[in-house]
Design an enzyme around this catalytic site. Structure first.
Site, PDB file in Angstrom:
ATOM      1  N   LYS A   1      46.392  82.336  54.593  1.00  0.00           N
ATOM      2  CA  LYS A   1      45.869  82.836  53.315  1.00  0.00           C
ATOM      3  C   LYS A   1      47.089  83.041  52.433  1.00  0.00           C
ATOM      4  O   LYS A   1      47.990  83.811  52.760  1.00  0.00           O
ATOM      5  CB  LYS A   1      45.118  84.150  53.492  1.00  0.00           C
TER       6      LYS A   1
ATOM      7  N   TYR B   1      42.906  60.574  60.613  1.00  0.00           N
ATOM      8  CA  TYR B   1      43.131  61.903  60.056  1.00  0.00           C
ATOM      9  C   TYR B   1      42.244  62.185  58.849  1.00  0.00           C
ATOM     10  O   TYR B   1      42.060  63.338  58.482  1.00  0.00           O
ATOM     11  CB  TYR B   1      44.609  62.198  59.771  1.00  0.00           C
TER      12      TYR B   1
ATOM     13  N   GLU C   1      40.882  84.620  61.750  1.00  0.00           N
ATOM     14  CA  GLU C   1      40.755  84.237  63.155  1.00  0.00           C
ATOM     15  C   GLU C   1      39.466  83.463  63.396  1.00  0.00           C
ATOM     16  O   GLU C   1      39.436  82.488  64.143  1.00  0.00           O
ATOM     17  CB  GLU C   1      40.779  85.484  64.050  1.00  0.00           C
TER      18      GLU C   1
ATOM     19  N   GLU D   1      37.171  89.540  47.867  1.00  0.00           N
ATOM     20  CA  GLU D   1      37.734  88.295  48.402  1.00  0.00           C
ATOM     21  C   GLU D   1      36.635  87.264  48.670  1.00  0.00           C
ATOM     22  O   GLU D   1      36.835  86.076  48.439  1.00  0.00           O
ATOM     23  CB  GLU D   1      38.473  88.557  49.712  1.00  0.00           C
TER      24      GLU D   1
END
Length: 123
Positions: free
Chosen positions: A99, A54, A73, A22
């Site tokens: 994800k 933004y 996290e 990954e």
């Protein structure tokens, strides 16, 4: 009076994950951001410098997504912290990181984590 701005479905290709594959190959991610702040000035003035742009928020999210991490996290926490530091006028902030198509051995649209908090600015 508070104003809430939301950025939804910010798409990134990044190398976050526990497995070495990954972190080498990468995956697709989506980020949703919501923030609130006192809006009187922006509502009255119609000037960009009286709001939280933004595009600036997006730039911070993009920079954090480019830094590989093992855990969602950790990435979401970094994004949250960077935005909180950059924009102390926020009274509430929510960061959701997903994800897309995580490698779980079956069909899964996404795995998500959400970090959020609010601050009382009156005392």
């Amino acid at each position: 009076m508070e104003l809430k701005i939301e950025l939804s479905g910010l798409k990134f290709y990044a190398c976050h994950g526990v497995s070495s594959q990954e972190r080498q190959v990468g995956n697709h991610f989506a980020v949703d951001i919501a923030y609130t702040f006192a809006a009187e000035m922006a509502i009255a003035s119609d000037e960009l410098h009286d709001t939280v742009n933004y595009a600036d928020v997006y730039g911070i999210v993009k920079a954090e997504m480019e830094r590989p991490s093992r855990l969602l996290e950790h990435v979401a926490g970094r994004i949250f912290h960077a935005l909180h530091v950059a924009f102390p006028q926020f009274t509430r902030l929510r960061v959701k990181l997903s994800k897309l198509n995580p490698p779980l051995g079956g069909e899964v649209h996404g795995a998500s984590v959400t970090v959020e908090d609010s601050w009382n600015r009156e005392g």
